[in-house]
Design a protein around this motif. Structure first.
Motif, PDB file in Angstrom:
ATOM      1  N   VAL A  13       0.882  -1.096   0.026  1.00 49.89           N
ATOM      2  CA  VAL A  13      -0.022  -0.051   0.083  1.00 49.89           C
ATOM      3  C   VAL A  13       1.065   1.187   0.068  1.00 49.89           C
ATOM      4  O   VAL A  13       1.529   1.308   0.917  1.00 49.89           O
ATOM      5  CB  VAL A  13      -0.956  -0.051   1.344  1.00 49.89           C
ATOM      6  CG1 VAL A  13      -1.819   1.249   1.150  1.00 49.89           C
ATOM      7  CG2 VAL A  13      -1.816  -1.289   1.240  1.00 49.89           C
ATOM      8  N   ILE A  16      -0.953   7.109   1.822  1.00 50.02           N
ATOM      9  CA  ILE A  16      -2.234   7.780   1.459  1.00 50.02           C
ATOM     10  C   ILE A  16      -1.924   9.061   1.323  1.00 50.02           C
ATOM     11  O   ILE A  16      -1.593   9.751   2.114  1.00 50.02           O
ATOM     12  CB  ILE A  16      -3.181   7.476   2.493  1.00 50.02           C
ATOM     13  CG1 ILE A  16      -3.650   5.654   2.417  1.00 50.02           C
ATOM     14  CG2 ILE A  16      -4.603   8.077   2.306  1.00 50.02           C
ATOM     15  CD1 ILE A  16      -4.628   5.469   3.538  1.00 50.02           C
ATOM     16  N   ASN A  17      -2.367   9.868   0.044  1.00 48.90           N
ATOM     17  CA  ASN A  17      -2.312  11.043  -0.248  1.00 48.90           C
ATOM     18  C   ASN A  17      -3.809  11.709  -0.239  1.00 48.90           C
ATOM     19  O   ASN A  17      -4.433  11.255  -1.257  1.00 48.90           O
ATOM     20  CB  ASN A  17      -1.538  11.486  -1.443  1.00 48.90           C
ATOM     21  CG  ASN A  17      -1.125  12.448  -1.759  1.00 48.90           C
ATOM     22  OD1 ASN A  17      -2.013  13.697  -1.422  1.00 48.90           O
ATOM     23  ND2 ASN A  17      -0.100  12.778  -2.602  1.00 48.90           N
ATOM     24  N   LEU A  18      -3.861  12.682   0.482  1.00 48.18           N
ATOM     25  CA  LEU A  18      -5.421  13.421   0.302  1.00 48.18           C
ATOM     26  C   LEU A  18      -5.514  14.697  -0.168  1.00 48.18           C
ATOM     27  O   LEU A  18      -6.427  15.431   0.070  1.00 48.18           O
ATOM     28  CB  LEU A  18      -6.259  13.314   1.793  1.00 48.18           C
ATOM     29  CG  LEU A  18      -6.303  11.821   2.488  1.00 48.18           C
ATOM     30  CD1 LEU A  18      -6.792  12.119   3.799  1.00 48.18           C
ATOM     31  CD2 LEU A  18      -7.167  10.991   1.657  1.00 48.18           C
ATOM     32  N   ALA A  43      -1.768  14.359   5.724  1.00 48.15           N
ATOM     33  CA  ALA A  43      -2.067  13.393   4.497  1.00 48.15           C
ATOM     34  C   ALA A  43      -2.348  14.197   3.215  1.00 48.15           C
ATOM     35  O   ALA A  43      -2.270  13.966   2.189  1.00 48.15           O
ATOM     36  CB  ALA A  43      -2.838  12.593   4.644  1.00 48.15           C
ATOM     37  N   PHE A 249      -7.604   6.685   6.582  1.00 46.74           N
ATOM     38  CA  PHE A 249      -7.813   5.559   5.862  1.00 46.74           C
ATOM     39  C   PHE A 249      -9.378   5.665   5.366  1.00 46.74           C
ATOM     40  O   PHE A 249      -9.472   5.530   3.961  1.00 46.74           O
ATOM     41  CB  PHE A 249      -7.762   4.423   6.503  1.00 46.74           C
ATOM     42  CG  PHE A 249      -8.370   2.905   5.944  1.00 46.74           C
ATOM     43  CD1 PHE A 249      -7.900   2.538   4.746  1.00 46.74           C
ATOM     44  CD2 PHE A 249      -9.499   2.169   6.598  1.00 46.74           C
ATOM     45  CE1 PHE A 249      -8.353   1.288   4.151  1.00 46.74           C
ATOM     46  CE2 PHE A 249     -10.182   1.393   5.949  1.00 46.74           C
ATOM     47  CZ  PHE A 249      -9.562   0.924   4.808  1.00 46.74           C
ATOM     48  N   SER A 252      -9.974   8.152   2.407  1.00 45.48           N
ATOM     49  CA  SER A 252      -9.116   8.079   1.043  1.00 45.48           C
ATOM     50  C   SER A 252      -9.670   6.961   0.285  1.00 45.48           C
ATOM     51  O   SER A 252     -10.820   6.502   0.461  1.00 45.48           O
ATOM     52  CB  SER A 252      -7.803   7.342   1.752  1.00 45.48           C
ATOM     53  OG  SER A 252      -7.707   5.856   1.995  1.00 45.48           O
ATOM     54  N   VAL A 254      -8.653   4.437  -0.737  1.00 40.04           N
ATOM     55  CA  VAL A 254      -8.463   2.958  -0.623  1.00 40.04           C
ATOM     56  C   VAL A 254      -9.752   2.362  -0.070  1.00 40.04           C
ATOM     57  O   VAL A 254     -10.040   1.060  -0.145  1.00 40.04           O
ATOM     58  CB  VAL A 254      -7.164   3.022   0.127  1.00 40.04           C
ATOM     59  CG1 VAL A 254      -6.900   1.360   0.633  1.00 40.04           C
ATOM     60  CG2 VAL A 254      -6.036   3.439  -0.326  1.00 40.04           C
TER      61      VAL A 254
END
Length: 313
Positions: A13, A16-18, A43, A249, A252, A254
């Motif tokens: 994984v 995570i980029n928001l 993030a 999480f 995101s 994902v």
């Protein structure tokens, strides 16, 4: 309870980029809400900070900006439709859109049933339950207008899952929040809006009042040492920052497709709470009289009654 992935492999994984995501976090001037806002900002998300205390709002906005994130603040009490609409309007006016609503704001007015006043009950329900409803409704309206989906992350509590001594108002509100998450997951599915309840446990002003936890929390704060393993693993209680990863999480891409769930996090623990369900079923042709229930109960439906209350230790 089944334990899984005690040593997970994160190699598959990406971080995570928001970036481009806009989030509102109610009650984010301190405690868990502040941790959520900072983690979202770190993030890449743009964050609308909310708290009833203007000074706490300013400090939280400054902390997110100092960490490289974008943030604006709204000092207002959660509960009314006017505040909910103000939060959504601020997100749109400041950052152009709204993608995530985290309903975290809350208060405590703990009393045993026979000492709880009408105001004690109404104040807690207004902030927790009505505040979640009004903020989620305002967010859902905006997200449906945008037509690009979204996330509602509703903050629950173990008290709402199991009950807790002295918390009639709080437990009722948090149980209602879990029920709303399941209901809204159904209603908003076609709009691609994911709705989940989170059940965090962390060392905050609320949990410091628990006698079994207070000495360990105070010692950790005094020395700077981590909380002991029996708290982090067995009780699932850690810092506010420990609970923030779940919010990132769920905000995101994902997490697309994860909806209608109650997910717990705290310390070293990540859990999925079961939904209420029929545990045992018995049948009687023609229905059940009181006498038939009494005869059947101890050796049938009632042979293994459910526990209640938050386990201590």
């Amino acid at each position: 309870m089944t334990a899984v992935n005690s040593a997970p492999n994160f190699g598959g994984v990406d971080a995570i980029n928001l970036t481009g995501t806009v989030a509102v976090v109610t009650g984010s001037g301190r405690g868990l809400g502040l941790a959520y806002g900072k983690a979202l900002g770190k993030a890449g998300a743009s964050v609308v900070v909310n708290d009833v205390d203007p000074a706490a709002v300013d400090e939280a906005v400054g902390a997110i900006r100092a960490a490289g994130g974008q943030a604006v603040g709204v000092a207002a009490a959660v509960g009314s439709s006017e505040t909910a609409e103000l939060l959504v309007d601020t997100a749109v006016r400041s950052f152009g859109r709204l993608d995530v609503m985290v309903t975290n704001a809350g208060i405590l007015r703990d009393r045993v049933l026979w000492k709880m006043t009408d105001d004690d009950f109404d104040d807690v329900v207004r902030v927790h339950l009505r505040g979640t409803f009004t903020c989620a409704r305002a967010a859902a309206i905006r997200m449906r207008e945008q037509g690009e989906g979204g996330r509602l992350v509703l903050v629950g509590s173990p008290a709402g899952q199991r009950g807790n001594f002295g918390q009639t108002n709080y437990a009722a509100a948090k149980a209602g929040i879990a029920a709303m998450a399941r209901t809204w997951a159904l209603e908003l599915a076609r709009a691609d809006i994911m709705v989940n309840a989170v059940v965090p446990v962390a060392a905050t002003a609320m949990t410091r009042t628990i006698a079994a936890f207070a000495p360990a929390i105070e010692e950790s704060e005094r020395t700077g040492d981590p909380l002991p393993d029996w708290l982090r693993r067995d009780e699932g209680l850690g810092t506010a920052d420990d609970a923030a990863g779940l919010i990132v999480f769920l905000a995101s891409p994902v997490a697309r497709g994860i909806t209608g769930q109650a997910i717990g996090v705290g310390g070293d623990r990540l859990t999925l709470w079961a939904h209420p369900r029929e545990k045992v079923v018995a049948f009687a042709s023609g229905g059940w009289s009181a006498e038939a229930i009494a005869e059947q109960w101890a050796g049938g439906v009632g042979a293994d009654p459910e526990t209640y209350g938050i386990p201590a230790g």
